[in-house]
Enzyme design. Structure first.
Site, mmCIF file in Angstrom:
data_model
loop_
_atom_site.group_PDB
_atom_site.id
_atom_site.type_symbol
_atom_site.label_atom_id
_atom_site.label_comp_id
_atom_site.label_asym_id
_atom_site.label_seq_id
_atom_site.Cartn_x
_atom_site.Cartn_y
_atom_site.Cartn_z
ATOM 1 N N HIS A 125 -2.681 6.172 5.962
ATOM 2 C CA HIS A 125 -3.681 5.848 6.986
ATOM 3 C C HIS A 125 -3.724 4.335 7.197
ATOM 4 C CE1 HIS A 125 -5.603 9.797 7.225
ATOM 5 N NE2 HIS A 125 -5.496 9.864 5.913
ATOM 6 N N LYS A 177 -11.673 1.252 16.900
ATOM 7 C CA LYS A 177 -12.044 0.944 15.500
ATOM 8 C C LYS A 177 -11.316 -0.326 15.038
ATOM 9 C CE LYS A 177 -11.700 2.226 10.670
ATOM 10 N NZ LYS A 177 -11.130 3.058 9.604
ATOM 11 N N THR A 185 0.829 -1.203 0.000
ATOM 12 C CA THR A 185 0.000 0.000 0.000
ATOM 13 C C THR A 185 0.866 1.255 0.000
ATOM 14 O OG1 THR A 185 -1.837 1.138 1.097
ATOM 15 C CG2 THR A 185 -0.181 0.167 2.527
ATOM 16 N N ASP A 192 -7.908 -5.300 -0.026
ATOM 17 C CA ASP A 192 -8.856 -4.473 -0.767
ATOM 18 C C ASP A 192 -10.135 -4.441 0.054
ATOM 19 O OD1 ASP A 192 -9.322 -2.773 -2.931
ATOM 20 O OD2 ASP A 192 -10.474 -4.285 -3.986
ATOM 21 N N THR A 193 -10.725 -3.255 0.113
ATOM 22 C CA THR A 193 -11.899 -3.056 0.964
ATOM 23 C C THR A 193 -13.004 -2.431 0.152
ATOM 24 O OG1 THR A 193 -10.633 -2.802 2.995
ATOM 25 C CG2 THR A 193 -12.760 -1.722 2.949
ATOM 26 N N GLY A 249 -11.898 7.956 4.630
ATOM 27 C CA GLY A 249 -12.908 7.336 3.766
ATOM 28 C C GLY A 249 -14.331 7.612 4.241
ATOM 29 N N TYR A 250 -15.108 6.561 4.335
ATOM 30 C CA TYR A 250 -16.526 6.667 4.706
ATOM 31 C C TYR A 250 -16.736 6.639 6.227
ATOM 32 C CZ TYR A 250 -17.114 5.541 -0.262
ATOM 33 O OH TYR A 250 -17.055 5.546 -1.634
ATOM 34 N N ASN A 308 -0.973 3.961 1.026
ATOM 35 C CA ASN A 308 -1.899 4.735 1.854
ATOM 36 C C ASN A 308 -1.385 4.808 3.303
ATOM 37 O OD1 ASN A 308 -4.080 5.346 3.618
ATOM 38 N ND2 ASN A 308 -5.530 4.823 1.985
HETATM 39 P P1 IMP Z 1 -8.950 0.174 -0.019
HETATM 40 O O1 IMP Z 1 -9.154 -1.010 -0.858
HETATM 41 O O2 IMP Z 1 -8.568 -0.180 1.382
HETATM 42 O O3 IMP Z 1 -8.050 1.193 -0.634
HETATM 43 O O4 IMP Z 1 -10.362 0.849 0.171
HETATM 44 C C1 IMP Z 1 -11.123 1.364 -0.910
HETATM 45 C C2 IMP Z 1 -11.890 2.548 -0.410
HETATM 46 O O5 IMP Z 1 -12.806 2.117 0.606
HETATM 47 C C3 IMP Z 1 -11.045 3.645 0.239
HETATM 48 O O6 IMP Z 1 -10.608 4.575 -0.700
HETATM 49 C C4 IMP Z 1 -12.019 4.268 1.214
HETATM 50 O O7 IMP Z 1 -12.826 5.206 0.561
HETATM 51 C C5 IMP Z 1 -12.874 3.090 1.620
HETATM 52 N N1 IMP Z 1 -12.371 2.499 2.872
HETATM 53 C C6 IMP Z 1 -11.488 1.486 3.025
HETATM 54 N N2 IMP Z 1 -11.282 1.214 4.313
HETATM 55 C C7 IMP Z 1 -12.041 2.086 4.997
HETATM 56 C C8 IMP Z 1 -12.238 2.307 6.388
HETATM 57 O O8 IMP Z 1 -11.660 1.656 7.274
HETATM 58 N N3 IMP Z 1 -13.095 3.287 6.702
HETATM 59 C C9 IMP Z 1 -13.754 4.035 5.775
HETATM 60 N N4 IMP Z 1 -13.589 3.883 4.475
HETATM 61 C C10 IMP Z 1 -12.737 2.900 4.084
#
Ligand code: IMP
Length: 204
Positions: free
Chosen positions: A24, A184, A20, A81-82, A162-163, A22
């Site tokens: 955060h 969290k 990553t 991935d989230t 994020g959200y 990122n």
């Molecule tokens: P990623 O795959 O972890 O980069 O997540 C994709 C998107 O989901 C991110 O750009 C955020 O907008 C959102 N996201 C991921 N994890 C979180 C979280 O823990 N809290 C809030 N939004 C999240």
């Protein structure tokens, strides 16, 4: 640049690469993994390119990112991935959560779009899902985490990313953005998936 291959997976003083950029997420995951782990992010191994995420599932994207690092840097690594899945939006934004409001959009743009799309929705149920792909000595392993909650009508709180300001996890009266980071992490989608990763590594 080639990163030296790691051979020892002792739970003490273990190094692993988290695919990553990122900050955060890197900080969150380092805290979840604890002090015996040294978690290196992509800039720490000289990987400054954006890794493609072109799959249409969380699992596909997590594997794509982990393989990208493993193939080029020859180091054990994991990627995640989230997605946020909203019932009233038939699972959207899902795998497209990062760019819901368009390429290059901000976290706030995404939240505002989500609130607009849900302005007439009485069903506020949603969940975050995380898939973690680990590549260890060439073998793939998958770990999943999920947290259920609801989407509020207005953002609350200044922590997280994020959200987080609009997500109220079931059983709590604070949004993710109002919670202490440790709380969290203890209940979150990513925390739960990471705990499975840790349990797996510790029991090897
Ligand atoms: P990623 O795959 O972890 O980069 O997540 C994709 C998107 O989901 C991110 O750009 C955020 O907008 C959102 N996201 C991921 N994890 C979180 C979280 O823990 N809290 C809030 N939004 C999240």
């Amino acid at each position: 640049m080639t990163y030296s291959r790691m051979s020892s997976f002792s739970v003490y003083n273990m190094k692993i690469v988290f695919a990553t950029h990122n900050k955060h997420k890197h900080a969150e995951v380092s805290a979840i993994l604890g002090s015996q782990w040294e978690v290196l992010a992509l800039p720490d191994i000289g990987c400054n390119t954006e890794i493609p995420e072109t799959a249409d599932t969380l699992r596909g994207n997590a594997l794509q990112k982990a393989h990208y690092v493993y193939d080029r840097f020859h180091t054990n690594c994991f990627a995640d991935d989230t997605g946020l899945e909203v019932e009233a939006l038939n699972g959207a934004p899902g795998v497209y959560s990062a760019r819901y409001a368009g390429e290059g959009c901000s976290y706030s743009d995404n939240v505002q779009k989500l609130l607009r799309e849900m302005q007439d929705a009485d069903n506020r149920k949603a969940c975050f899902k995380t898939v973690v792909a680990l590549i260890l000595d060439g073998q793939e392993y998958i770990f999943e985490g999920r947290v259920d909650g609801i989407i509020l009508r207005e953002p609350r709180g200044g922590e997280g990313f994020g959200y987080d300001p609009v997500f109220l996890p079931d059983g709590f009266d604070q949004t993710f953005a109002e919670m202490d980071g440790a709380l969290k992490n203890s209940i979150s989608h990513r925390g739960r998936a990471m705990q499975k990763l840790i349990d797996f590594l510790n029991n090897r």
